[in-house]
Design a protein around this motif. Sequence first.
Motif, PDB file in Angstrom:
ATOM      1  N   LYS A   1      -7.783   2.861  -1.705  1.00 48.60           N
ATOM      2  CA  LYS A   1      -6.821   1.768  -1.856  1.00 48.60           C
ATOM      3  C   LYS A   1      -5.830   1.854  -0.698  1.00 48.60           C
ATOM      4  O   LYS A   1      -5.270   2.925  -0.445  1.00 48.60           O
ATOM      5  CB  LYS A   1      -6.093   1.862  -3.192  1.00 48.60           C
ATOM      6  N   TYR A   2      -5.631   0.716  -0.024  1.00 49.56           N
ATOM      7  CA  TYR A   2      -4.822   0.725   1.197  1.00 49.56           C
ATOM      8  C   TYR A   2      -3.700  -0.308   1.153  1.00 49.56           C
ATOM      9  O   TYR A   2      -3.831  -1.362   0.537  1.00 49.56           O
ATOM     10  CB  TYR A   2      -5.701   0.428   2.418  1.00 49.56           C
ATOM     11  N   GLN A   3      -2.607   0.025   1.841  1.00 49.67           N
ATOM     12  CA  GLN A   3      -1.533  -0.932   2.061  1.00 49.67           C
ATOM     13  C   GLN A   3      -1.999  -1.957   3.097  1.00 49.67           C
ATOM     14  O   GLN A   3      -2.944  -1.712   3.846  1.00 49.67           O
ATOM     15  CB  GLN A   3      -0.284  -0.215   2.572  1.00 49.67           C
TER      16      GLN A   3
ATOM     17  N   GLU B   1      -1.839  11.694  11.229  1.00 48.70           N
ATOM     18  CA  GLU B   1      -0.847  10.658  11.559  1.00 48.70           C
ATOM     19  C   GLU B   1      -0.404   9.884  10.319  1.00 48.70           C
ATOM     20  O   GLU B   1       0.219   8.830  10.425  1.00 48.70           O
ATOM     21  CB  GLU B   1      -1.436   9.690  12.593  1.00 48.70           C
ATOM     22  N   GLY B   2      -0.746  10.394   9.135  1.00 48.24           N
ATOM     23  CA  GLY B   2      -0.306   9.762   7.895  1.00 48.24           C
ATOM     24  C   GLY B   2      -1.209   8.668   7.378  1.00 48.24           C
ATOM     25  O   GLY B   2      -0.862   7.983   6.401  1.00 48.24           O
ATOM     26  N   LEU B   3      -2.359   8.486   7.995  1.00 47.40           N
ATOM     27  CA  LEU B   3      -3.318   7.488   7.536  1.00 47.40           C
ATOM     28  C   LEU B   3      -4.285   8.098   6.534  1.00 47.40           C
ATOM     29  O   LEU B   3      -4.413   9.313   6.441  1.00 47.40           O
ATOM     30  CB  LEU B   3      -4.094   6.924   8.729  1.00 47.40           C
ATOM     31  N   GLY B   4      -4.973   7.257   5.801  1.00 50.61           N
ATOM     32  CA  GLY B   4      -6.008   7.697   4.887  1.00 50.61           C
ATOM     33  C   GLY B   4      -7.352   7.200   5.361  1.00 50.61           C
ATOM     34  O   GLY B   4      -7.446   6.189   6.069  1.00 50.61           O
ATOM     35  N   ILE B   5      -8.414   7.895   4.974  1.00 48.18           N
ATOM     36  CA  ILE B   5      -9.763   7.512   5.392  1.00 48.18           C
ATOM     37  C   ILE B   5     -10.734   7.642   4.222  1.00 48.18           C
ATOM     38  O   ILE B   5     -10.460   8.349   3.254  1.00 48.18           O
ATOM     39  CB  ILE B   5     -10.265   8.370   6.577  1.00 48.18           C
TER      40      ILE B   5
ATOM     41  N   TYR C   1      -3.152   2.880   5.822  1.00 47.10           N
ATOM     42  CA  TYR C   1      -2.089   3.627   5.142  1.00 47.10           C
ATOM     43  C   TYR C   1      -2.385   3.645   3.643  1.00 47.10           C
ATOM     44  O   TYR C   1      -2.620   2.599   3.039  1.00 47.10           O
ATOM     45  CB  TYR C   1      -0.726   2.993   5.426  1.00 47.10           C
ATOM     46  N   PRO C   2      -2.396   4.832   3.039  1.00 47.20           N
ATOM     47  CA  PRO C   2      -2.787   4.955   1.626  1.00 47.20           C
ATOM     48  C   PRO C   2      -1.879   4.173   0.687  1.00 47.20           C
ATOM     49  O   PRO C   2      -0.662   4.104   0.892  1.00 47.20           O
ATOM     50  CB  PRO C   2      -2.676   6.464   1.361  1.00 47.20           C
TER      51      PRO C   2
END
Length: 246
Positions: A12-14, A122-126, A159-160
């Motif tokens: 789930k992403y912003q 870098e604070g991102l989600g994958i 971004y999560p």
Amino acid sequence: MKTIFDHRSIRKYQSTPISEELLSKILDAGTRASTTGNMQLYSVVVTRDEANKSKLAPLHFNQPMVKEAPVLLTICADLNRFNRWCELRNADAGYDNFLWILNAFIDASLFAQNICLAAESEGLGICYLGTALYNAPEISQALGLPKGVIPVTAITVGYPDHNPPLTDRLPLDAVVHYESYNANTDERVNKLFAEKEALESSAKFVVENNKENLAQVFTDVRYKKADNIYFSEKLTTFLKEQGFEI
């Protein structure tokens, strides 16, 4: 180390976009991964356009994060570029065989993992999408991949918008063998899988799927033999169409 041990798949992403500068930095980090003979047998197709993500979504079994994530990366094993260079330099390339499929797949996987580590740092989600192999011919057509290029995996990046719990892992003893391989006796296998089978989430999977145990969830529901054979034959045919001798 913190980035590695904090890893979790984000589904789930912003809606917050990823800047071009940050994305380029992450992709550049990918190129610092180890590679066969420094040949860099990989490429990545970046998909940001909403319409293009919508076209790709059905090929990834319509998993919502394909369209929801601001960026979709399709990581490819790529022997086309190196072969073309050899042709232009009057060098006889012998990279159209099974060995070099594996080499390119390894290169692409290392490239992908570096990208993921950089993104998470870098604070991102994958989230990795294994469906790239399942529908490699269709994805190849959608992305205009030439001969010698095979989609290996796809990765959603953004971004999560949630913080799922860490996924369980088998104990280290399951995967580490010192000096020689430890035989997987009945006793050893039962011991290694005991903790996974005892999880509340595992029990839930078993009940929801009306199975006797967790192993049957994998074999009868998640990754069925008939499906495995179908997609294996499909992938083998595609590899041949892409110019590989297998």
